[in-house]
Design a protein around this motif. Sequence first.
Motif, mmCIF file in Angstrom:
data_model
loop_
_atom_site.group_PDB
_atom_site.id
_atom_site.type_symbol
_atom_site.label_atom_id
_atom_site.label_comp_id
_atom_site.label_asym_id
_atom_site.label_seq_id
_atom_site.Cartn_x
_atom_site.Cartn_y
_atom_site.Cartn_z
ATOM 1 N N MET A 1 0.850 -1.169 0.000
ATOM 2 C CA MET A 1 0.000 0.000 0.000
ATOM 3 C C MET A 1 0.902 1.239 0.000
ATOM 4 O O MET A 1 1.774 1.371 0.837
ATOM 5 C CB MET A 1 -0.873 -0.035 1.252
ATOM 6 C CG MET A 1 -2.054 0.852 1.219
ATOM 7 S SD MET A 1 -3.536 0.224 0.409
ATOM 8 C CE MET A 1 -3.636 -1.446 0.935
ATOM 9 N N HIS A 2 0.663 2.117 -0.927
ATOM 10 C CA HIS A 2 1.471 3.330 -1.011
ATOM 11 C C HIS A 2 0.912 4.403 -0.083
ATOM 12 O O HIS A 2 -0.303 4.593 -0.005
ATOM 13 C CB HIS A 2 1.472 3.880 -2.440
ATOM 14 C CG HIS A 2 2.146 2.971 -3.406
ATOM 15 N ND1 HIS A 2 3.504 2.828 -3.443
ATOM 16 C CD2 HIS A 2 1.655 2.147 -4.360
ATOM 17 C CE1 HIS A 2 3.821 1.966 -4.390
ATOM 18 N NE2 HIS A 2 2.713 1.520 -4.953
ATOM 19 N N SER A 5 -2.270 6.833 -0.852
ATOM 20 C CA SER A 5 -3.201 6.285 -1.835
ATOM 21 C C SER A 5 -4.580 6.127 -1.185
ATOM 22 O O SER A 5 -4.730 6.177 0.036
ATOM 23 C CB SER A 5 -2.713 4.941 -2.354
ATOM 24 O OG SER A 5 -2.752 3.966 -1.326
ATOM 25 N N GLY A 7 -6.346 3.474 -0.940
ATOM 26 C CA GLY A 7 -6.335 2.285 -0.092
ATOM 27 C C GLY A 7 -5.664 2.525 1.248
ATOM 28 O O GLY A 7 -6.080 1.981 2.268
ATOM 29 N N TRP A 8 -4.645 3.366 1.249
ATOM 30 C CA TRP A 8 -3.949 3.689 2.495
ATOM 31 C C TRP A 8 -4.880 4.440 3.440
ATOM 32 O O TRP A 8 -4.935 4.148 4.630
ATOM 33 C CB TRP A 8 -2.701 4.525 2.197
ATOM 34 C CG TRP A 8 -1.911 4.844 3.418
ATOM 35 C CD1 TRP A 8 -0.972 4.056 4.007
ATOM 36 C CD2 TRP A 8 -2.006 6.027 4.221
ATOM 37 N NE1 TRP A 8 -0.464 4.687 5.130
ATOM 38 C CE2 TRP A 8 -1.083 5.893 5.269
ATOM 39 C CE3 TRP A 8 -2.772 7.168 4.136
ATOM 40 C CZ2 TRP A 8 -0.916 6.879 6.246
ATOM 41 C CZ3 TRP A 8 -2.614 8.152 5.109
ATOM 42 C CH2 TRP A 8 -1.689 7.993 6.145
ATOM 43 N N GLU A 11 -7.413 2.049 4.875
ATOM 44 C CA GLU A 11 -6.779 1.209 5.895
ATOM 45 C C GLU A 11 -6.577 1.969 7.208
ATOM 46 O O GLU A 11 -6.847 1.436 8.289
ATOM 47 C CB GLU A 11 -5.435 0.718 5.366
ATOM 48 C CG GLU A 11 -4.755 -0.297 6.251
ATOM 49 C CD GLU A 11 -3.484 -0.831 5.628
ATOM 50 O OE1 GLU A 11 -2.465 -0.845 6.325
ATOM 51 O OE2 GLU A 11 -3.530 -1.210 4.441
ATOM 52 N N GLN A 27 -14.908 2.760 0.770
ATOM 53 C CA GLN A 27 -14.381 2.598 -0.580
ATOM 54 C C GLN A 27 -15.184 3.371 -1.624
ATOM 55 O O GLN A 27 -14.689 3.616 -2.720
ATOM 56 C CB GLN A 27 -14.345 1.114 -0.977
ATOM 57 C CG GLN A 27 -13.356 0.295 -0.206
ATOM 58 C CD GLN A 27 -13.897 -0.228 1.113
ATOM 59 O OE1 GLN A 27 -14.922 0.199 1.609
ATOM 60 N NE2 GLN A 27 -13.182 -1.167 1.703
#
Length: 44
Positions: A1-2, A5, A7-8, A11, A27
């Motif tokens: 995971m960058h 991002s 997604g980060w 998270e 999401q």
Amino acid sequence: MHYGSKGWYVEELKKKGITHYEGRKLQSFKKYFLANLLETKKQA
């Protein structure tokens, strides 16, 4: 995971116990919204 991002951000919010916001999954939101949400939760 960058770092930084979408997604980060999802998270990191899940680590704080947030999986939904106003009845919608994290999401489904744009990255800029997640960034602002995370920033407000850090201050609280």
